[in-house]
Write a protein that holds these residues in place. Structure first.
Motif, PDB file in Angstrom:
ATOM      1  N   THR A 112      -4.695   4.751 -12.197  1.00  0.00           N
ATOM      2  CA  THR A 112      -4.715   6.154 -11.767  1.00  0.00           C
ATOM      3  C   THR A 112      -5.363   7.067 -12.800  1.00  0.00           C
ATOM      4  O   THR A 112      -5.592   8.249 -12.509  1.00  0.00           O
ATOM      5  CB  THR A 112      -3.282   6.658 -11.505  1.00  0.00           C
ATOM      6  OG1 THR A 112      -2.538   6.649 -12.740  1.00  0.00           O
ATOM      7  CG2 THR A 112      -2.576   5.793 -10.479  1.00  0.00           C
ATOM      8  N   GLN A 119       1.341   6.661  -7.293  1.00  0.00           N
ATOM      9  CA  GLN A 119       0.286   7.652  -7.063  1.00  0.00           C
ATOM     10  C   GLN A 119      -1.097   6.989  -7.019  1.00  0.00           C
ATOM     11  O   GLN A 119      -2.106   7.552  -7.461  1.00  0.00           O
ATOM     12  CB  GLN A 119       0.308   8.758  -8.126  1.00  0.00           C
ATOM     13  CG  GLN A 119       1.521   9.670  -8.050  1.00  0.00           C
ATOM     14  CD  GLN A 119       2.796   8.998  -8.552  1.00  0.00           C
ATOM     15  OE1 GLN A 119       2.831   8.505  -9.681  1.00  0.00           O
ATOM     16  NE2 GLN A 119       3.832   8.973  -7.726  1.00  0.00           N
ATOM     17  N   LEU A 120      -1.117   5.778  -6.468  1.00  0.00           N
ATOM     18  CA  LEU A 120      -2.356   5.017  -6.353  1.00  0.00           C
ATOM     19  C   LEU A 120      -2.662   4.795  -4.875  1.00  0.00           C
ATOM     20  O   LEU A 120      -1.875   4.177  -4.155  1.00  0.00           O
ATOM     21  CB  LEU A 120      -2.205   3.668  -7.064  1.00  0.00           C
ATOM     22  CG  LEU A 120      -3.437   2.767  -7.109  1.00  0.00           C
ATOM     23  CD1 LEU A 120      -4.581   3.443  -7.851  1.00  0.00           C
ATOM     24  CD2 LEU A 120      -3.095   1.431  -7.755  1.00  0.00           C
ATOM     25  N   VAL A 121      -3.797   5.293  -4.427  1.00  0.00           N
ATOM     26  CA  VAL A 121      -4.182   5.209  -3.017  1.00  0.00           C
ATOM     27  C   VAL A 121      -5.194   4.080  -2.857  1.00  0.00           C
ATOM     28  O   VAL A 121      -6.307   4.138  -3.399  1.00  0.00           O
ATOM     29  CB  VAL A 121      -4.773   6.542  -2.523  1.00  0.00           C
ATOM     30  CG1 VAL A 121      -5.205   6.415  -1.056  1.00  0.00           C
ATOM     31  CG2 VAL A 121      -3.764   7.667  -2.688  1.00  0.00           C
ATOM     32  N   VAL A 122      -4.800   3.041  -2.119  1.00  0.00           N
ATOM     33  CA  VAL A 122      -5.661   1.893  -1.853  1.00  0.00           C
ATOM     34  C   VAL A 122      -5.507   1.501  -0.389  1.00  0.00           C
ATOM     35  O   VAL A 122      -4.624   2.000   0.311  1.00  0.00           O
ATOM     36  CB  VAL A 122      -5.295   0.689  -2.754  1.00  0.00           C
ATOM     37  CG1 VAL A 122      -5.417   1.051  -4.233  1.00  0.00           C
ATOM     38  CG2 VAL A 122      -3.886   0.203  -2.462  1.00  0.00           C
ATOM     39  N   ASP A 123      -6.356   0.591   0.076  1.00  0.00           N
ATOM     40  CA  ASP A 123      -6.170   0.018   1.407  1.00  0.00           C
ATOM     41  C   ASP A 123      -5.784  -1.448   1.271  1.00  0.00           C
ATOM     42  O   ASP A 123      -5.792  -2.010   0.173  1.00  0.00           O
ATOM     43  CB  ASP A 123      -7.420   0.200   2.286  1.00  0.00           C
ATOM     44  CG  ASP A 123      -8.668  -0.390   1.648  1.00  0.00           C
ATOM     45  OD1 ASP A 123      -8.573  -1.455   0.989  1.00  0.00           O
ATOM     46  OD2 ASP A 123      -9.752   0.195   1.802  1.00  0.00           O
ATOM     47  N   THR A 124      -5.432  -2.079   2.394  1.00  0.00           N
ATOM     48  CA  THR A 124      -4.913  -3.451   2.339  1.00  0.00           C
ATOM     49  C   THR A 124      -5.946  -4.452   1.832  1.00  0.00           C
ATOM     50  O   THR A 124      -5.576  -5.514   1.311  1.00  0.00           O
ATOM     51  CB  THR A 124      -4.402  -3.908   3.714  1.00  0.00           C
ATOM     52  OG1 THR A 124      -5.449  -3.738   4.685  1.00  0.00           O
ATOM     53  CG2 THR A 124      -3.187  -3.092   4.138  1.00  0.00           C
ATOM     54  N   ARG A 165       1.249   4.083  -3.098  1.00  0.00           N
ATOM     55  CA  ARG A 165       0.988   5.511  -2.871  1.00  0.00           C
ATOM     56  C   ARG A 165       2.195   6.348  -3.243  1.00  0.00           C
ATOM     57  O   ARG A 165       2.075   7.380  -3.912  1.00  0.00           O
ATOM     58  CB  ARG A 165       0.625   5.742  -1.396  1.00  0.00           C
ATOM     59  CG  ARG A 165       0.454   7.211  -1.024  1.00  0.00           C
ATOM     60  CD  ARG A 165       0.164   7.367   0.458  1.00  0.00           C
ATOM     61  NE  ARG A 165       1.112   6.616   1.284  1.00  0.00           N
ATOM     62  CZ  ARG A 165       2.347   7.031   1.542  1.00  0.00           C
ATOM     63  NH1 ARG A 165       2.809   8.167   1.030  1.00  0.00           N
ATOM     64  NH2 ARG A 165       3.150   6.298   2.301  1.00  0.00           N
ATOM     65  N   ARG A 166       3.385   5.868  -2.856  1.00  0.00           N
ATOM     66  CA  ARG A 166       4.618   6.642  -3.038  1.00  0.00           C
ATOM     67  C   ARG A 166       5.096   6.631  -4.495  1.00  0.00           C
ATOM     68  O   ARG A 166       5.529   7.664  -5.021  1.00  0.00           O
ATOM     69  CB  ARG A 166       5.698   6.053  -2.133  1.00  0.00           C
ATOM     70  CG  ARG A 166       7.004   6.822  -2.110  1.00  0.00           C
ATOM     71  CD  ARG A 166       7.997   6.179  -1.154  1.00  0.00           C
ATOM     72  NE  ARG A 166       8.385   4.834  -1.567  1.00  0.00           N
ATOM     73  CZ  ARG A 166       8.006   3.731  -0.952  1.00  0.00           C
ATOM     74  NH1 ARG A 166       7.207   3.789   0.105  1.00  0.00           N
ATOM     75  NH2 ARG A 166       8.396   2.538  -1.395  1.00  0.00           N
ATOM     76  N   VAL A 187       0.831  -1.205   0.000  1.00  0.00           N
ATOM     77  CA  VAL A 187       0.000   0.000   0.000  1.00  0.00           C
ATOM     78  C   VAL A 187       0.865   1.254   0.000  1.00  0.00           C
ATOM     79  O   VAL A 187       0.625   2.197  -0.760  1.00  0.00           O
ATOM     80  CB  VAL A 187      -0.948  -0.001   1.216  1.00  0.00           C
ATOM     81  CG1 VAL A 187      -1.579   1.377   1.424  1.00  0.00           C
ATOM     82  CG2 VAL A 187      -2.030  -1.064   1.041  1.00  0.00           C
ATOM     83  N   ASP A 188       1.898   1.270   0.836  1.00  0.00           N
ATOM     84  CA  ASP A 188       2.797   2.415   0.910  1.00  0.00           C
ATOM     85  C   ASP A 188       3.559   2.600  -0.400  1.00  0.00           C
ATOM     86  O   ASP A 188       3.724   3.722  -0.891  1.00  0.00           O
ATOM     87  CB  ASP A 188       3.771   2.221   2.069  1.00  0.00           C
ATOM     88  CG  ASP A 188       4.677   3.425   2.257  1.00  0.00           C
ATOM     89  OD1 ASP A 188       4.164   4.532   2.490  1.00  0.00           O
ATOM     90  OD2 ASP A 188       5.913   3.253   2.159  1.00  0.00           O
TER      91      ASP A 188
END
Length: 384
Positions: free
Chosen positions: A216, A82-87, A78-79, A74-75
């Motif tokens: 994205t 540029q994709l924001v997700v949860d576990t 995001r880093r 996940v980290d």
């Protein structure tokens, strides 16, 4: 003896595997046919797996994978993407191949059609057949730089079409597609309400290009399943760790798919992947720089000899035109080239009809082998 299923017995053989097995019979073969990184895995990654074995940490994990690894993914997404997700949207798999197979199990039924790149990675056409789906090739043409064209894909869509497979950076072509090209494919998928299966396992190896994660892009988030892997990135091809990123709400059903196939990935390999993602990245940067330099040096050698190739922008492959020598049957030519010159290359036709006349060369091979193999390629006859 009972009869085998038609899906398994009717599966076409891999043209790459045939060359590979022939090459194994010659101990002195220059092996340029297989996408195996020459870089060594960083020691801290190997130590993490070894420590896990020594500690007897070999029990089942959650179907989706160790929570710490999924959090690290996940980290990373995001880093870097540029994709924001949860576990809940991450499922750790036995390499990128199983991630792709799971994506197909989730999205395709028997008789459904999926658009696959041609030339494209062999599993893109093999895996749909295992569920009774129909791979429909979309031709990537030399005159268009082997880039997909939305109009060509649109012409192939039927009422049975359910998904499009996209691969950037591409295996076998060695190119990363620009944002606008990928957005056109997303727009097509939105217009026809199709799934997108995006293979991005070569994402960390780009050359003078941008890697764009399809999920994205506008319109893509709710319909894109993305395949990732540590195999090529960290030279861990045999560790077999990848992951599938899904749209929201698919975690429960994907957990059942994982339980029915492999339950979970082995714990030491998951710990190795965790160390890879969270530990020092210097070895990755060094490998990327090395492959980039080998690609540039290889292109210079091909330029000197007047041999046409597709300028590489991603992955670590060279897509080389040998049509002046192969005369319409590049698979047979590749076998003769192996026998006569001792060099194994992957025939382009192994990746689809659109690869006829071309070969794939792995530039992640030792430089001595790469230079020797390129020097053995037949150059076209220049006008006097």
């Amino acid at each position: 003896m009972p009869q085998l299923s038609s899906r398994s017995s009717g599966m076409p053989a891999s043209g790459i595997r045939r060359i590979f097995e022939l090459a194994l019979r010659r101990p002195d073969t220059v092996m340029l046919a297989v996408g195996e990184p020459v870089a060594e895995p960083p020691r801290h990654i190997l130590a993490a797996a070894a420590d896990t074995w020594v500690a007897a940490d070999v029990r089942y994990t959650a179907n989706a994978g160790i929570l710490e690894l999924r959090a690290a993914i996940v980290d990373k997404l995001r880093r870097e993407n540029q994709l924001v997700v949860d576990t809940d949207r991450i499922h750790v798999t036995n390499g990128g191949t199983q991630a792709l197979s799971h994506a197909i199990l989730l999205t395709l039924d028997e008789g459904d059609e999926v658009l696959v790149p041609d030339p494209g990675y062999t599993v893109f056409s093999m895996a749909p057949r295992m569920v009774g789906a129909v791979p429909v090739p979309y031709r990537l043409r030399a005159e268009h730089g082997f880039a997909p064209r939305a109009a060509d894909l649109a012409a192939l869509v039927t009422p049975r079409t359910r998904a499009i497979i996209v691969n950037s950076p591409s295996n076998p072509l060695g190119v990363a597609y620009p944002r606008e090209t990928l957005q056109q494919i997303v727009d097509l998928a939105v217009a026809h309400d199709l799934w997108i299966l995006s293979d991005e396992v070569y994402e960390r190896f780009v050359m003078d290009a941008e890697h764009v994660s399809v999920a994205t892009l506008p319109g893509a988030a709710e319909r894109t399943l993305t395949v990732h892997s540590v195999s090529k990135t960290y030279a861990l091809t045999g560790a077999r760790v990848g992951w599938l990123v899904t749209p929201p709400g698919l975690g429960e059903v994907l957990g059942k798919v994982q339980e029915a196939t492999t339950s979970c990935v082995n714990t030491p390999a998951q710990r190795a992947a965790l160390a890879a993602l969270t530990g020092p990245q210097a070895a990755l940067r060094d490998a990327r720089d090395m492959y980039r330099e080998r690609l540039r040096a290889s292109c210079a050698l091909l330029d000197e000899r007047g041999i046409r190739y597709l300028p590489p922008t991603g992955a670590f492959y060279l897509w080389v035109d040998v049509s002046h020598a192969s005369r319409g049957d590049v698979a047979a030519w590749a076998e003769r080239f192996l026998v006569e010159r001792g060099v194994a290359v992957a025939p382009g036709s192994a990746f689809g009809a659109g690869g006829e006349g071309w070969i794939r060369i792995c530039a992640a091979s030792p430089w001595e082998d790469l230079a020797r193999g390129l020097a053995a390629l037949p150059a076209p006859v220049r006008p006097s």
